[in-house]
Design an enzyme around this catalytic site. Structure first.
Site, PDB file in Angstrom:
ATOM      1  N   CYS A   1       0.836  -1.194   0.000  1.00 44.42           N
ATOM      2  CA  CYS A   1       0.000   0.000   0.000  1.00 44.42           C
ATOM      3  C   CYS A   1       0.876   1.251   0.000  1.00 44.42           C
ATOM      4  O   CYS A   1       1.753   1.407  -0.833  1.00 44.42           O
ATOM      5  CB  CYS A   1      -0.948  -0.049   1.195  1.00 44.42           C
ATOM      6  N   ILE A   2       0.734   2.150   0.977  1.00 43.86           N
ATOM      7  CA  ILE A   2       1.522   3.378   1.053  1.00 43.86           C
ATOM      8  C   ILE A   2       2.866   3.147   1.755  1.00 43.86           C
ATOM      9  O   ILE A   2       3.780   3.964   1.649  1.00 43.86           O
ATOM     10  CB  ILE A   2       0.723   4.488   1.785  1.00 43.86           C
TER      11      ILE A   2
END
Length: 274
Positions: free
Chosen positions: A183-184
């Site tokens: 993800c991030i």
């Protein structure tokens, strides 16, 4: 009543379905018990790797993305890995009301305490994590990676990374042990490990399918290499032993995210065994 019991017992004894099969010994209740050989094969396998999972709170908007964390833990469990969960003992940047997507004014929470919800209480302060005790480290995503493990959500490429997160990333990297991020969270590696290859998915929003596509440009500005990757795939930086997958950087069905996380976990465990 005693006569009824005797009648039932005698009929069960005459029924072929209840006759003991070869290699099995009868249980007190008349069912088969595993032979010693079967019991041996049913025993729990030795762990394939000792993996540290680093959380950032509990809840996508201000902590760990729960689906990503749960999926990672399922894949690690199925592979036979021994998992220990960590989080920093620090205040959250803020608390988000997840029903509204807005900050809860006047409310404060602790990252370690919140992460313990996902860990079912079995959690350790990140300050105690040492690469010497583990074969790999995995960082699930969620805004907590950009708000609590770093200041990326506020400062972008000029962000600061939590000192223990930075230490852990450098320790595992210097020890040649694999690191998984999704993800991030790959922005943490891009900030700390210069020149690393990571992915956060695609580089264009594509009609909203990749709403955070702009993150790729920030990763490049940090001196890292961004590799375009589909949500069900994982990118492997063989040189740095860093494995990343987009996860919920893509607006898609959960099972696609789950598959991508499985690919990441498999690659991390493969690298840990080499």
């Amino acid at each position: 009543m005693a006569a009824i019991r005797a009648l039932v017992a005698s009929r069960l004894a005459l029924t072929p379905a209840f006759a003991p099969r070869p290699g099995l010994r009868p249980l007190p209740f008349g069912g088969p018990a595993p032979s010693p050989r079967a019991a041996l094969h049913a025993s729990a396998p030795r762990p394939v790797a000792r993996v540290a999972v680093v959380l950032s709170g509990c809840g996508v908007y201000d902590g760990t993305e729960l689906h990503e964390a749960s999926s990672i833990l399922v894949h690690l469990s199925r592979a036979g890995a021994e998992v220990q969960i960590f989080a920093p003992d620090i205040p959250q940047m803020h608390v988000i009301d997840h029903t509204k997507g807005q900050p809860s004014e006047g409310e404060t929470r602790n990252v370690l305490t919140e992460s313990a919800r996902i860990a079912r209480g079995k959690i350790t302060d990140l300050a105690k994590l040492s690469a010497a005790d583990h074969d790999a480290a995995v960082f699930p995503g969620g805004f907590g990676a950009a708000k609590n493990l770093s200041t990326f959500a506020v400062d972008g490429g000029d962000c600061k990374v939590n000192k223990d997160v930075e230490r852990v990333l450098k320790e595992f990297h210097q020890a040649g042990k694999p690191i998984g991020l999704c993800c991030i969270a790959p922005v943490l590696a891009a900030k700390v490990l210069r020149g690393v290859e990571v992915t956060v998915g695609h580089e264009q929003e594509e009609g909203g399918k990749w709403p955070h596509a702009g993150t790729a440009q920030v990763i490049k500005a940090l001196g890292a290499k961004h590799c375009v990757t589909g949500v069900t795939e994982a990118h492997v930086d063989q040189k740095n032993k860093v494995v990343t997958t987009p996860a919920f950087m893509c607006d898609t069905a959960f099972h696609h995210v789950h598959d991508g996380l499985g690919a990441m976990v498999r690659k991390v465990l493969e690298l840990a065994s080499t």
